[in-house]
Design a protein around this motif. Structure first.
Motif, mmCIF file in Angstrom:
data_model
loop_
_atom_site.group_PDB
_atom_site.id
_atom_site.type_symbol
_atom_site.label_atom_id
_atom_site.label_comp_id
_atom_site.label_asym_id
_atom_site.label_seq_id
_atom_site.Cartn_x
_atom_site.Cartn_y
_atom_site.Cartn_z
ATOM 1 N N MET A 1 -8.484 -2.840 -2.817
ATOM 2 C CA MET A 1 -7.585 -2.655 -1.683
ATOM 3 C C MET A 1 -6.580 -3.808 -1.619
ATOM 4 O O MET A 1 -6.814 -4.890 -2.179
ATOM 5 N N ARG A 2 -5.471 -3.571 -0.930
ATOM 6 C CA ARG A 2 -4.431 -4.598 -0.798
ATOM 7 C C ARG A 2 -4.066 -4.780 0.672
ATOM 8 O O ARG A 2 -4.078 -3.827 1.442
ATOM 9 N N VAL A 3 -3.730 -6.015 1.009
ATOM 10 C CA VAL A 3 -3.273 -6.333 2.355
ATOM 11 C C VAL A 3 -1.752 -6.394 2.350
ATOM 12 O O VAL A 3 -1.152 -7.058 1.509
ATOM 13 N N ALA A 4 -1.130 -5.691 3.293
ATOM 14 C CA ALA A 4 0.340 -5.683 3.374
ATOM 15 C C ALA A 4 0.858 -6.876 4.175
ATOM 16 O O ALA A 4 1.917 -7.425 3.872
ATOM 17 N N GLY B 1 -5.340 -0.123 9.401
ATOM 18 C CA GLY B 1 -4.654 0.703 8.409
ATOM 19 C C GLY B 1 -3.292 1.151 8.899
ATOM 20 O O GLY B 1 -2.947 1.036 10.081
ATOM 21 N N GLN B 2 -2.513 1.715 7.971
ATOM 22 C CA GLN B 2 -1.137 2.097 8.268
ATOM 23 C C GLN B 2 -1.033 3.162 9.351
ATOM 24 O O GLN B 2 -0.121 3.140 10.178
ATOM 25 N N ASP B 3 -1.956 4.125 9.364
ATOM 26 C CA ASP B 3 -1.907 5.183 10.372
ATOM 27 C C ASP B 3 -2.136 4.625 11.778
ATOM 28 O O ASP B 3 -1.562 5.123 12.757
ATOM 29 N N ILE B 4 -2.976 3.605 11.881
ATOM 30 C CA ILE B 4 -3.234 2.966 13.173
ATOM 31 C C ILE B 4 -1.984 2.223 13.647
ATOM 32 O O ILE B 4 -1.637 2.256 14.831
ATOM 33 N N VAL B 5 -1.312 1.571 12.703
ATOM 34 C CA VAL B 5 -0.077 0.853 13.047
ATOM 35 C C VAL B 5 0.945 1.824 13.628
ATOM 36 O O VAL B 5 1.554 1.570 14.680
ATOM 37 N N LYS B 6 1.149 2.943 12.946
ATOM 38 C CA LYS B 6 2.156 3.919 13.391
ATOM 39 C C LYS B 6 1.810 4.504 14.753
ATOM 40 O O LYS B 6 2.687 4.693 15.604
ATOM 41 N N ARG C 1 -8.054 -8.844 18.400
ATOM 42 C CA ARG C 1 -6.738 -9.344 17.997
ATOM 43 C C ARG C 1 -6.478 -8.922 16.554
ATOM 44 O O ARG C 1 -7.342 -9.089 15.680
ATOM 45 N N VAL C 2 -5.297 -8.393 16.298
ATOM 46 C CA VAL C 2 -4.928 -7.930 14.956
ATOM 47 C C VAL C 2 -4.533 -9.128 14.099
ATOM 48 O O VAL C 2 -3.614 -9.886 14.452
ATOM 49 N N ILE C 3 -5.234 -9.320 12.974
ATOM 50 C CA ILE C 3 -4.928 -10.444 12.083
ATOM 51 C C ILE C 3 -4.366 -9.982 10.733
ATOM 52 O O ILE C 3 -3.961 -10.811 9.919
ATOM 53 N N GLY C 4 -4.342 -8.676 10.495
ATOM 54 C CA GLY C 4 -3.839 -8.197 9.221
ATOM 55 C C GLY C 4 -3.594 -6.707 9.232
ATOM 56 O O GLY C 4 -4.134 -5.975 10.073
ATOM 57 N N VAL C 5 -2.748 -6.281 8.298
ATOM 58 C CA VAL C 5 -2.436 -4.859 8.134
ATOM 59 C C VAL C 5 -2.653 -4.497 6.669
ATOM 60 O O VAL C 5 -2.165 -5.197 5.768
ATOM 61 N N MET C 6 -3.383 -3.424 6.429
ATOM 62 C CA MET C 6 -3.653 -2.984 5.066
ATOM 63 C C MET C 6 -2.434 -2.275 4.468
ATOM 64 O O MET C 6 -1.670 -1.622 5.186
ATOM 65 N N ALA C 7 -2.267 -2.411 3.165
ATOM 66 C CA ALA C 7 -1.237 -1.649 2.453
ATOM 67 C C ALA C 7 -1.661 -0.186 2.400
ATOM 68 O O ALA C 7 -2.856 0.121 2.511
ATOM 69 N N PRO C 8 -0.721 0.746 2.264
ATOM 70 C CA PRO C 8 -1.098 2.166 2.150
ATOM 71 C C PRO C 8 -2.118 2.368 1.037
ATOM 72 O O PRO C 8 -1.911 1.938 -0.096
ATOM 73 N N SER C 9 -3.228 3.007 1.380
ATOM 74 C CA SER C 9 -4.333 3.157 0.416
ATOM 75 C C SER C 9 -4.687 4.601 0.108
ATOM 76 O O SER C 9 -5.451 4.864 -0.818
ATOM 77 N N GLY C 10 -4.189 5.549 0.903
ATOM 78 C CA GLY C 10 -4.531 6.946 0.650
ATOM 79 C C GLY C 10 -5.976 7.233 1.001
ATOM 80 O O GLY C 10 -6.482 6.787 2.029
ATOM 81 N N THR C 11 -6.666 7.962 0.126
ATOM 82 C CA THR C 11 -8.041 8.377 0.402
ATOM 83 C C THR C 11 -9.010 7.766 -0.596
ATOM 84 O O THR C 11 -8.651 7.430 -1.720
ATOM 85 N N ASN D 1 -9.822 9.089 4.661
ATOM 86 C CA ASN D 1 -8.499 8.492 4.775
ATOM 87 C C ASN D 1 -8.638 7.015 5.120
ATOM 88 O O ASN D 1 -8.991 6.650 6.249
ATOM 89 N N ILE D 2 -8.351 6.143 4.148
ATOM 90 C CA ILE D 2 -8.500 4.706 4.339
ATOM 91 C C ILE D 2 -7.426 4.152 5.270
ATOM 92 O O ILE D 2 -7.629 3.134 5.931
#
Length: 411
Positions: A135-138, A158-163, A184-194, A199-200
């Motif tokens: 996995m990657r962190v954005a 994850g990205q869907d939560i951000v949106k 508290r949000v400390i990071g956002v994951m890069a798009p990972s798909g499934t 759905n990651i």
């Protein structure tokens, strides 16, 4: 009678009743298309699952809850009786032949911020999960050991939560609700798909220790281990020895049924995936084959009606010298022509529907690829020919055995 004449005569007879011929073929078309569609989707699902398993490397071993003699592959189900503890995870991390280890505990819960909310998957995780599952962190960072030790209420989303919760705003440093607690949000994951049909991008990560506090848990769902300097088979044996010690199991002979945990390598997962995929394709093909059998009965009924309607024609042909094998050959040829034509149409329809289905699925879930179901094509061609011969034989035999004088007198 020559084959060319037989084919020409049969085709002419079919064209005299176009609508009936088309309706007769419809069952075969639908049946063949169903066989190809189901086998193509089953094959694509199997390929997808195998690619997901292989992407993590052959040195990955899963430890899950359950009896040791129950063989399963891939990340285990969270629904089993939970016996894996944080002590198991920390003991495995200390082993020299373990390169990385990650413990996880998972649930579903409501996440919210201001007036926005979303039901999602909450993963109590450990730092090594990021590397183990590629996995990657954005933005900023993933969970670390300090978060784990201090039991901090921090989350990586994850990205869907951000949106859904933050829209165009930067979520870093902001707070959100997970269940009834504030994180508290400390990071956002890069798009990972499934991954394994999950759905990651629609997931939040919190330290597993914080998860235990928030959800009153004390057991892990599973542990993932990356090994080094040993084969996966040897690693499985060593993991069993470590966990028997931490679980206080008296099992000197290594009888798997006495273990209250399961250990599976990627090789086990691939074998199980292949087995499941094969069973799935057989099951789906069998279901579709029922429609072919029903269509075959329909063809036989129509052919019997045709024989009755053409009784005088049969009597006239036999009166002027046609042999039984000529009459039988003509009716068999008509049945085979109906089924092979319908089979060809079903193959094209099935391939088109398969491509469309997998095209749609691939847009909903990355990693699905259309591959030509050669086994399904061969089965479709063979089955359509066999249906024509088998279900056309009895009406053809009835036609061939009609007495010419009685046939001419038939009203």
């Amino acid at each position: 009678m020559r084959l060319r004449d037989l084919t020409s005569l049969s085709w002419h007879a079919l064209m005299l009743n176009r609508r009936r011929s088309i309706l007769t073929m419809l069952g075969i078309v639908i049946g063949i298309a169903s066989v190809i569609l189901m086998m193509a989707v089953g094959q694509a699902a199997q390929t997808y699952l195998l690619s997901q398993i292989a992407s993590f490397g052959s040195d990955l071993v899963f430890v899950s809850n359950g009896k040791g003699d129950e063989q399963r592959g891939g990340p285990p189900s969270a629904g089993m009786k939970q016996t894996l503890s944080p002590k198991d995870y920390t003991s495995l991390r200390k082993q020299s032949w373990v390169r990385l280890a990650s413990g996880a505990v998972i649930t579903s819960d409501l996440v919210s911020r201001l007036r926005e909310e979303k039901n999602t998957r909450v993963s109590g995780s450990t730092p090594d999960e990021l590397i183990i599952f590629n996995m990657r962190v954005a933005k900023v960072r993933f969970l670390d050991e300090e978060d784990e030790i201090a039991r901090r209420r921090v989350t990586v989303i994850g990205q869907d939560i951000v949106k859904k919760l933050f829209g165009e705003q930067d979520p870093i440093g902001q707070t959100m609700q997970i269940g009834k607690l504030t994180f508290r949000v400390i990071g956002v994951m890069a798009p990972s798909g499934t991954r394994f049909f999950s759905n990651i991008d629609d997931q939040v990560y919190i330290p597993y220790t914080t998860f235990f506090d928030a959800y009153h848990k004390d057991r892990l769902n599973f542990i993932s281990v990356k090994v080094q300097h040993v084969s996966p088979t040897m690693a499985k044996d060593r993991i069993r020895l470590v966990l028997r010690d931490t679980h206080n199991l008296d099992n000197p002979k290594g009888i798997l049924s006495k273990d209250d945990f399961r250990v599976a390598s990627q090789e086990d997962a691939i074998k199980n995936a292949n087995t499941i995929g094969t069973i799935l394709q057989i099951l789906l093909g069998s279901i579709a084959a029922i429609s072919l059998f029903v269509a075959g009965i329909g063809i036989m009924n129509i052919m019997y009606v045709t024989v009755t309607e053409r009784t005088k024609e049969i009597g006239l042909r036999k009166a002027i010298g046609a042999r039984e094998q000529d009459i039988m050959g003509q009716f068999l040829m008509e049945a085979v022509m109906v089924t092979t034509t319908a089979g060809a149409m079903g193959i094209f329809l099935g391939l088109f529907l398969s491509w469309m289905a997998i095209f749609i699925i691939s847009h909903l879930q990355d990693g699905w690829v259309f591959t030509m179901p050669w086994g399904g094509l061969g089965l479709a061609c063979g089955v359509s020919m066999v249906i024509g011969l088998v279900f056309g034989y009895f009406p053809a035999r009835k036609a061939a055995r009609l007495h010419p004088i009685e046939s001419l007198r038939y009203e």
